[in-house]
Write an enzyme that holds these catalytic residues in place. Structure first.
Site, PDB file in Angstrom:
ATOM      1  N   ASN A  92       0.856  -1.185   0.102  1.00  0.00           N
ATOM      2  CA  ASN A  92      -0.035   0.104  -0.066  1.00  0.00           C
ATOM      3  C   ASN A  92       0.915   1.452  -0.189  1.00  0.00           C
ATOM      4  O   ASN A  92       1.970   1.278   0.674  1.00  0.00           O
ATOM      5  CB  ASN A  92      -0.977   0.076   1.421  1.00  0.00           C
ATOM      6  N   VAL A  93       0.345   2.480  -0.737  1.00  0.00           N
ATOM      7  CA  VAL A  93       1.017   3.651  -0.699  1.00  0.00           C
ATOM      8  C   VAL A  93       0.558   4.540   0.154  1.00  0.00           C
ATOM      9  O   VAL A  93       0.647   5.868   0.191  1.00  0.00           O
ATOM     10  CB  VAL A  93       1.077   3.993  -2.155  1.00  0.00           C
ATOM     11  N   ASP A  94      -0.573   4.186   0.905  1.00  0.00           N
ATOM     12  CA  ASP A  94      -1.550   5.018   1.585  1.00  0.00           C
ATOM     13  C   ASP A  94      -0.989   5.859   3.102  1.00  0.00           C
ATOM     14  O   ASP A  94      -1.316   6.418   3.730  1.00  0.00           O
ATOM     15  CB  ASP A  94      -2.857   4.589   2.091  1.00  0.00           C
TER      16      ASP A  94
ATOM     17  N   HIS B  42       5.832  -0.505  -2.721  1.00  0.00           N
ATOM     18  CA  HIS B  42       5.390   0.282  -3.794  1.00  0.00           C
ATOM     19  C   HIS B  42       5.286   1.886  -3.731  1.00  0.00           C
ATOM     20  O   HIS B  42       4.738   2.701  -4.401  1.00  0.00           O
ATOM     21  CB  HIS B  42       3.612  -0.205  -4.407  1.00  0.00           C
TER      22      HIS B  42
END
Ligand code: OAD
Length: 260
Positions: free
Chosen positions: A111-113, A128
């Site tokens: 996740n990139v959040d 990522h």
């Protein structure tokens, strides 16, 4: 779409997961988009609701797309930032923080959040990238956007050279960050218990970590409302949302079932 919230929690599986975790000394979490689903952030591959059911990765998440139409790409990332800022971490993210208070736990996320860190998790490897980080497409300038900046919609310009900034995210056709990959490889090699949470296990090389742990000696717990390619090969499956399963596992550990 899987209605994760309607699924029933299997207390036997919860106790089994708690037992495997209590027996472990090095726990690794491999997380994907599903852990953030109940923060209101769409996953990628679920029919109807997944981002890739509505948008094309080739139009939004590739270097070629950015070269062609940076405003469109930036608008998409600004929209996703807004969803993330609005949703914040959920009970699943918070439960992993509780777990790390008593267990040695490292999170490897696709996740990139940034929601694991927003919940308070300190030991996180991002495979990522991160949607809040930006890097200049021309010079070495980097910056991290504040959550308050989630409202913008224009392409971001570099404060040093004026060229376009881009999200510091691994796009299709790009390599994963070398250091993150090495950290993840070591953590997976050292793990004696791995929780695979909210990933369809379809995107390589990240999915290769799941293949490795399933073939290895570590015990593997999968938390996912839907079956994945490795579901048949894990030690324990919880077919519910992460925000339901993880607090239940923490509660079982706290209640001493088994004791810790
Ligand atoms: P996917 O969208 O491929 O898979 C999400 C998984 O989460 C599915 O298996 C769902 O069943 C599961 N899921 C849904 N709701 C859940 C919930 N509440 N609790 C637990 N699980 C739930 O997402 P990823 O596997 O993370 O890459 O996708 C990997 C990569 O593909 C992403 O990092 C992204 C994308 O292209 C990049 O952008 C580079």
């Amino acid at each position: 779409m899987t209605d994760a919230t309607d699924a029933v929690l299997d207390s036997v599986a919860v106790d089994r997961a708690a037992e495997l975790i209590a027996q472990a000394t090095n726990i690794v979490v491999l997380s994907g988009a599903g852990i953030s689903a109940e923060s209101g952030i769409p996953t990628f591959r679920e029919a109807q609701t997944g981002l890739w059911a509505r948008f094309s990765p080739a139009d939004l998440a590739s270097p070629e797309a950015f070269a062609r139409d940076p405003a469109r790409v930036w608008a998409w990332y600004h929209w996703r930032r807004t969803l993330i800022a609005r949703g914040g971490p959920n009970a699943g993210h918070h439960a992993l923080v509780s777990l790390a208070a008593t267990q040695h736990l490292h999170i490897i996320t696709q996740n990139v959040d940034g929601l694991h860190q927003a919940a308070g998790s300190a030991s996180v490897t991002e495979l990522h990238g991160n949607i809040w980080r930006e890097r200049c497409s021309n010079c070495a300038h980097r910056r991290t956007a504040r959550i308050a900046e989630a409202q913008g919609d224009a392409p971001v310009r570099c404060a040093d050279c004026g060229d376009l900034m881009r999200p510091d995210i691994v796009w299709f056709g790009e390599h994963l960050p070398t250091r993150a990959l090495a950290t993840a490889e070591q953590a997976v090699a050292d793990a004696d218990c791995v929780l695979v949470i909210g990933t369809s296990n379809q995107v390589y090389p990240a999915a290769a970590f799941v293949d490795t742990v399933v073939a290895g000696k570590a015990t593997v717990i999968e938390i996912n409302p839907a079956r994945t390619p490795v579901s048949g090969d894990v030690d324990c499956c919880l077919r519910v949302s992460a925000s339901l399963a993880l607090p239940a596992i923490v509660a079982a550990l706290d209640a001493g079932q088994p004791s810790r």
